[in-house]
Design a protein around this motif. Structure first.
Motif, PDB file in Angstrom:
ATOM      1  N   GLU B 105     -11.178 -36.979  24.233  1.00  0.00           N
ATOM      2  CA  GLU B 105     -10.158 -37.479  24.580  1.00  0.00           C
ATOM      3  C   GLU B 105      -8.874 -36.374  24.557  1.00  0.00           C
ATOM      4  N   GLN B 106      -8.087 -36.380  25.303  1.00  0.00           N
ATOM      5  CA  GLN B 106      -7.207 -35.662  25.496  1.00  0.00           C
ATOM      6  C   GLN B 106      -6.257 -35.340  24.328  1.00  0.00           C
ATOM      7  N   ALA B 107      -6.149 -33.998  23.539  1.00  0.00           N
ATOM      8  CA  ALA B 107      -5.712 -34.017  22.557  1.00  0.00           C
ATOM      9  C   ALA B 107      -4.188 -33.831  22.816  1.00  0.00           C
ATOM     10  N   GLN B 108      -3.363 -33.539  22.091  1.00  0.00           N
ATOM     11  CA  GLN B 108      -1.828 -33.388  22.353  1.00  0.00           C
ATOM     12  C   GLN B 108      -1.536 -31.950  22.997  1.00  0.00           C
ATOM     13  N   GLN B 109      -2.549 -31.175  22.466  1.00  0.00           N
ATOM     14  CA  GLN B 109      -2.201 -29.742  23.029  1.00  0.00           C
ATOM     15  C   GLN B 109      -2.628 -29.658  24.634  1.00  0.00           C
TER      16      GLN B 109
END
Lengths: 763, 205
Positions: B105-109
């Motif tokens: 899943e998309q991490a914050q970075q």
């Protein structure tokens, strides 16, 4: 002489009170203090406190602008102003950016045991899959990960770090600021730690003042910047202000009403001042007793207390009525002998009503009970001790028209109502009420206790959405005899919850159990030769292959202690409770479930896991006490009827009680007809209808030989009670509102019906 | 923040034609010159040189830029893969346009990456300049832009160079680790409509 002794004693009491108030600031505004202690599992309780204190002793701000540079500048100005106010323990603004390197270094040594399920699957499947993965990783411009290909060729470690649920936190670091973005707005996070409890008025005052100043400054320099706030202190401040207004309003208006009513009936400033003396004494003694017993007094007590004015004045009114009725034959001491029995019976029944309140485990309710009982006794004593000396002459100016009116009210009742009529009325009321009672529903929601400002709640909701930090009071407590068992239980829980579509966040996401790490490590090591061969085929240098092979060497597990020792764990350390009296425990935050019921179902039977739902538990408890109060109501009626039968005999005693019982039925059935669910506070109000309402019948029956003046007195009593309790129904606190409405309706009903007592006795 | 960002960023810069914040040439000039908000198709060759590798890895494929709506990046050699870049996400998709399972899943970075990409798509110089200092030279027909990463990004990205004329011709990303990637574009066509598959990929999912 006694008059003066009493006045001096009163002054001393007031001095003591003032000293108490100024010395300790004993007004309690903590809404949680309203609640009884819930002690099913002390560890669960500690866990709940842990989560609440995250918000309760902090203020959180989001400073937003369409321009991120302006947002940062204004956040700087805002936090500087807060810091310079010296109102806080600390003001957090810029942070030391959580270094990606320190995250990488923390876990690096243990990476052979840290694998995401997908990579574990690939390692199990074998060489072909792994080879494909490596090539695509090298050829794709997007699939790079946090660590360079030379240090983490297959991306196992990168993937594991990437899967850490930090993504649930929607905040990112920009120039050292914690930043959230939504649509076109950039929001900067700042927070303060309060200098103490948010419920301490001095803390509240200086903190809110500092925020006010900083906000004003910001609005002046950056008029377009928006500020969102979250924190218990904002709620407690709103509630306190509202409550203070309500106390002033209810107290002020009912006082004005009482003054007007007494002056119009008894036409004497001396009578008025005596009445106020009695009420004033009652309130002061009530306050003093409450503070002495409980140390502090809750705002809610003050609100209910202010409405007590209407009841405390009854004793004075009865005394004045007897004096009015006696006319020229007035003699203070025989007057007192005439009036004191009925006052005593009235006091006794009221005390019985309020005692039921005192016995509930709700600290605030018992406070209200203590306040009322001590206050009423003091008012009663004032009447019997002071009035005969201070008011020795007869009443000179008579309120003829009022007396005539009251007399007509009573005679019209008596003339028109035969016992047969009374029977018909009773039957009708019983029939109609039975239907209404049948329709009654109940409600034990915790929101009955507290009504929070919707604007503030919305602001908090927005803060929650933007930051991704949930302030939920529902969570899962995971326990185990060792820390490893806690982690294993969390992992099992996670596996089962995900089947139900529920995601969870817990320490085990950051620190897998040693069992799991070891399992991973074995698979990883087994595949080492293949990994080396793949790298060599693709053309990796020998040194790159060698350093990859080094990762296989470690045999240690990453542990919670190691995690806690790193600053990386700071934002999440509250999730780990560590050693408890049962062993070890942690907090797991679930998300994506529909209702607590579903969650409890999903968790049911998983070892070591308990769903903690504080609001739910409290609602259950409120329900329990509502039923308890229902029984107390029946008990109180029984006790009061005992007192009445002893005093008036079986038949007349029943006649005195009848109006009150009928009014109770009417009031309760009214709730049913109006589809208002009955709450604990409705039941408690009904309890007081018994204690207070029966007084009217007592006064009427006892004063039957001075009918006009007695009726006038009772009418005055009803009006004052209606005024003060009725005003309570305008309170913004749902509890006070329900309480006030029920009491007002109930007492009005008793007043309308109480001539029945006289009819039943008279004929 | 990771270097995926720098690389993805550069590619988007290239394909959208946000290129020269030159003293001589303005952003608007370059953008309209290369084709702001228009559909561009091109072929690419990527050459990665890694310190850990004895020989460079070369991959080839095609790219379609759907004028602000998204980008389809298709690798054809040495293996087949399709990536979809929209304002809020980068995802690998399978042949049917479904997001591949098992993708992290998309991490914050990563969100920061996509945010930067979208700021690029919108030619948002303000957001870009937060992470890069830019220097450009040349003429509209032959320009060069150097992007130097700032702050955290500077730890990973040493330098990004873009060259082009009517289209972007070449992007070179040099990482601090010594690794580098060069992407060359050729056969660029403007205003050839998106194929139905490309449309499905961008709109679907």
């Amino acid at each position: 002489m006694r008059y003066w002794v009493y006045c001096i004693a009163l002054l001393l009491i007031l001095a003591g009170l003032l000293f108490q108030f100024i010395g300790k600031q004993p007004i309690e505004t903590d809404l949680l203090a309203l609640l009884p202690d819930v002690k099913q599992n002390p560890v669960a309780e500690q866990a709940a406190d842990r989560l609440t204190s995250l918000l309760s002793e902090r203020m959180i701000f989001l400073i937003g602008s369409q321009n991120s540079v302006e947002a940062k500048k204004s956040a700087e100005a805002f936090t500087t102003s807060l810091r310079e106010s010296k109102a806080f323990k600390s003001v957090q603004a810029k942070i030391n950016a959580p270094d990606l390197d320190s995250l990488i270094n923390l876990y690096a040594r243990y990476q052979n045991g840290l694998l995401v399920s997908d990579d574990l699957q690939a390692l199990i499947e074998g060489k072909e899959v792994l080879n494909k993965r490596l090539i695509s990783r090298l050829a794709s411009p997007f699939a790079h990960g946090m660590i360079s290909v030379s240090k983490d060729p297959f991306g196992f470690y990168s993937n594991w770090l990437g899967h850490l649920p930090y993504r649930n936190l929607r905040l990112q670091v920009s120039d050292g600021w914690l930043m959230a973005s939504q649509n076109d707005n950039t929001w900067i996070l700042a927070s303060t730690a309060l200098d103490g409890s948010p419920f301490t008025p001095s803390i509240e005052e200086k903190s809110l003042h500092a925020v006010h100043e900083a906000t004003a400054l910001l609005k002046k320099e950056y008029p377009d910047v928006k500020i969102l706030r979250a924190g218990t202190i904002f709620h407690s401040s709103v509630i306190r202000k509202r409550a203070e207004q309500e106390i002033n309003l209810i107290g002020g208006v009912s006082l004005a009403g009482i003054i007007l009513l007494i002056l119009s009936a008894y036409r004497s400033l001396k009578v008025l001042s005596l009445g106020l003396l009695s009420v004033g004494t009652g309130i002061c003694v009530g306050l003093l007793t409450t503070i002495t017993i409980y140390g502090r007094i809750h705002l809610m007590t003050l609100i209910f207390g202010a409405s007590l004015l209407g009841e405390a004045i009854d004793y004075s009114i009865q005394y004045f009525s007897v004096r009015l009725g006696a006319g020229e034959s007035w003699e203070p001491h025989s007057g007192l002998r005439n009036v004191s029995p009925r006052l005593m019976v009235a006091l006794l029944t009221s005390i019985l009503g309020y005692t039921a309140l005192t016995l509930t485990p709700f600290p605030v309710l018992s406070q209200i009970g203590v306040f009322a009982i001590s206050g009423l006794i003091a008012s009663f004593i004032t009447v019997v001790m002071v009035f005969p000396f201070a008011l020795s002459d007869m009443q000179k100016i008579l309120p003829r028209r009022l007396l005539k009116l009251s007399g007509r009210f009573m005679t019209s009742y008596k003339d028109r109502l035969s016992k047969l009529h009374v029977m018909v009325i009773i039957t009708l009321i019983l029939l109609i009420s039975a239907l209404g009672l049948f329709k009654l529903t109940s409600n034990d929601d915790i929101k009955l206790l507290v009504s929070l400002s919707p604007a503030l709640v919305q602001e908090e909701q927005q803060v929650r959405e933007l930051t991704g930090v949930s302030g939920s009071s529902q969570f899962i407590l995971v326990e185990g005899s060792t820390d490893q068992e806690v982690l294993e239980n969390e992992e099992n829980l996670g596996k089962l919850l995900i089947k139900e579509g529920i995601e969870m966040q817990g320490v085990s996401s950051y620190v897998p159990s040693c069992k799991k790490q070891t399992e991973n490590r074995i698979i990883y090591k087994k595949r080492m030769a293949d990994l080396k061969a793949i790298m060599s085929d693709i053309g990796f240098t020998d040194s790159a292959i060698h350093s990859m092979a080094l990762t296989a060497r470690n045999n240690d597990c990453m542990t919670v202690d190691r995690w806690l020792a790193s600053p990386i764990s700071k934002p999440l350390e509250h999730m780990w409770m560590g050693k408890t009296q049962h062993g070890y425990a942690s907090i797991v935050l679930p998300s994506g479930y529909k209702s607590v019921g579903d969650l409890a179902m999903a968790v049911n039977g998983i070892s070591g896991a308990t769903v903690v739902d504080k609001p739910g538990t409290i609602s259950k408890l409120i329900g329990k006490f509502r039923r308890l109060a229902g029984w107390a109501l029946i008990g109180a009626i029984a006790l009061v009827s005992l007192v009445l039968v002893v005093r008036y005999g079986l038949i007349n005693g029943g006649g005195v009680l009848l109006p009150t019982v009928l009014s109770l039925l009417v009031t309760a059935s009214l709730l049913g007809y109006m589809a208002i669910p009955i709450t604990l506070f409705h039941v408690l109000a009904l309890l007081l209808v018994v204690g207070v309402g029966v007084n009217y019948s007592i006064f009427l029956v006892e004063g039957i030989d001075q009918e006009n003046s007695t009726t006038l007195g009772v009418l005055l009593s009803v009006l004052t009670a209606f005024l003060s309790f009725g005003l309570l129904s305008f309170s913004s606190m749902p509890a006070a509102h329900n309480f006030g409405v029920t009491l007002a309706i109930g007492l009005f009903g008793v007043a309308l019906l109480s001539p029945i007592s006289v009819v039943l006795k008279g004929k | 923040m990771d270097k995926r960002m720098g690389i993805a960023l550069a590619i988007c810069a290239v394909v959208t034609g946000v290129s020269a914040y030159a003293n001589a040439i303005t952003v608007k000039e370059i953008a309209s010159h290369v084709g702001e908000n228009s559909v561009i198709h091109a072929e690419f060759t990527q050459t990665r040189k890694l310190v850990a590798l004895k020989r460079p890895i070369v991959s080839k494929g095609s790219v379609a830029v759907a004028g602000g709506k998204g980008i389809v990046w298709q690798i054809e050699h040495p293996y087949q893969a399709t990536y979809i870049i929209t304002k809020n996400s980068i995802a690998e998709v399978d042949q049917d346009g479904r997001k591949k399972s098992g993708q992290a899943e998309q991490a914050q970075q990563f969100k920061q990456v996509t945010k930067l990409i979208s700021s690029l798509l919108e030619l948002n110089e303000k957001d870009l300049s937060e992470n890069f200092s830019m220097l450009s030279s040349g003429t509209l027909d032959q320009w060069t832009v150097n992007l130097a990463a700032r702050d955290t990004l500077a730890k990973y990205i040493a330098k990004i160079t873009m060259r082009g004329g009517s289209f972007v011709d070449e992007v070179t990303i040099e990482e601090t680790s010594g690794d580098s990637s060069q992407i060359q574009f050729h056969s660029a066509r403007k205003d050839e409509p998106l194929s139905s598959r490309e449309l499905m990929l961008i709109q679907g999912r």
